[in-house]
Write a protein that holds these residues in place. Sequence first.
Motif, PDB file in Angstrom:
ATOM      1  N   ALA A  82       0.838  -1.205   0.000  1.00  0.00           N
ATOM      2  CA  ALA A  82       0.000   0.000   0.000  1.00  0.00           C
ATOM      3  C   ALA A  82       0.869   1.250   0.000  1.00  0.00           C
ATOM      4  CB  ALA A  82      -0.930  -0.007   1.212  1.00  0.00           C
ATOM      5  N   ALA A  83       1.960   1.215   0.746  1.00  0.00           N
ATOM      6  CA  ALA A  83       2.873   2.359   0.745  1.00  0.00           C
ATOM      7  C   ALA A  83       3.506   2.560  -0.631  1.00  0.00           C
ATOM      8  CB  ALA A  83       3.955   2.158   1.800  1.00  0.00           C
ATOM      9  N   TRP A  84       3.827   1.443  -1.310  1.00  0.00           N
ATOM     10  CA  TRP A  84       4.410   1.588  -2.647  1.00  0.00           C
ATOM     11  C   TRP A  84       3.378   2.110  -3.644  1.00  0.00           C
ATOM     12  CZ3 TRP A  84       3.442  -0.746  -7.429  1.00  0.00           C
ATOM     13  CH2 TRP A  84       4.397  -0.442  -8.409  1.00  0.00           C
ATOM     14  N   VAL A  85       2.119   1.733  -3.496  1.00  0.00           N
ATOM     15  CA  VAL A  85       1.065   2.249  -4.380  1.00  0.00           C
ATOM     16  C   VAL A  85       0.923   3.758  -4.194  1.00  0.00           C
ATOM     17  CG1 VAL A  85      -1.417   2.230  -4.822  1.00  0.00           C
ATOM     18  CG2 VAL A  85      -0.183   0.074  -4.567  1.00  0.00           C
ATOM     19  N   VAL A  86       1.019   4.221  -2.967  1.00  0.00           N
ATOM     20  CA  VAL A  86       0.978   5.668  -2.721  1.00  0.00           C
ATOM     21  C   VAL A  86       2.154   6.353  -3.413  1.00  0.00           C
ATOM     22  CG1 VAL A  86       1.165   7.440  -0.928  1.00  0.00           C
ATOM     23  CG2 VAL A  86      -0.288   5.440  -0.560  1.00  0.00           C
ATOM     24  N   LEU A  87       3.327   5.735  -3.338  1.00  0.00           N
ATOM     25  CA  LEU A  87       4.493   6.286  -4.020  1.00  0.00           C
ATOM     26  C   LEU A  87       4.293   6.302  -5.532  1.00  0.00           C
ATOM     27  CD1 LEU A  87       7.413   7.310  -3.456  1.00  0.00           C
ATOM     28  CD2 LEU A  87       8.190   4.971  -3.825  1.00  0.00           C
TER      29      LEU A  87
END
Length: 225
Positions: A89-94
């Motif tokens: 999820a953090a990578w999707v935000v990035l």
Amino acid sequence: MGGSRGTSASGSSRPELEAADGADPGRAGLPRWVKRRLLAGERTHVTAQRHWAQLVGTVAGVVAGFALVLWLASHLPPEPPLLRDALFAAWVVLLLRAVWRLLTWRNGWFIATDKRLLLTRGVVNRRTAMMPLSKVTDMSYNQSVPGRLLGYGQFVLESAGQDQAMRRIDWVPDPDEKYRDLCEVIFGRPAAPSAAAVSAAASTRRRGGGAGRLLVRAARRLAGR
């Protein structure tokens, strides 16, 4: 009546833009919303989108983040799966942040016309900074070591007023060519010598050449004596 006028104006906008494109080929590569910022009789001399190097850090961050997420996910215990979900999820935000920056880059244009300088930006809220050519008093051209290697530069404008709508123009591609073109737009193209001046210069050279030949002949006569 008001509705009919609005329909007529919106219907005539596209033919007007196409006519302006035909009269000014420099507008051809601009987005439609940027063309609407230009006046009917305005001629573009410099049009530049931001250099792709502006996105290098963003793309590198997405790639490095994805590699880090994969490495951490492979070393985490299978339970609980919430940690892996949080990492992805953090990578999707990035990734979404990178997409936003890509859209912002696509809408960033620097345009120099025969009347003014424009700098566009924004995705949802589109903004256009403008400075008349008559306000520009000086311009400096900066290029860092990465800029020389990748081919981009920075222009810094000085204006007569204290409040400057646009001062720094970063990530300019082909900066040497754009700098020369921009100097011609702001400070004017050097005037070509007139026919009378060329004729006078040629006459002066001919007279000077004749006098030189006479001096050579006189020196030879003295040497012969």
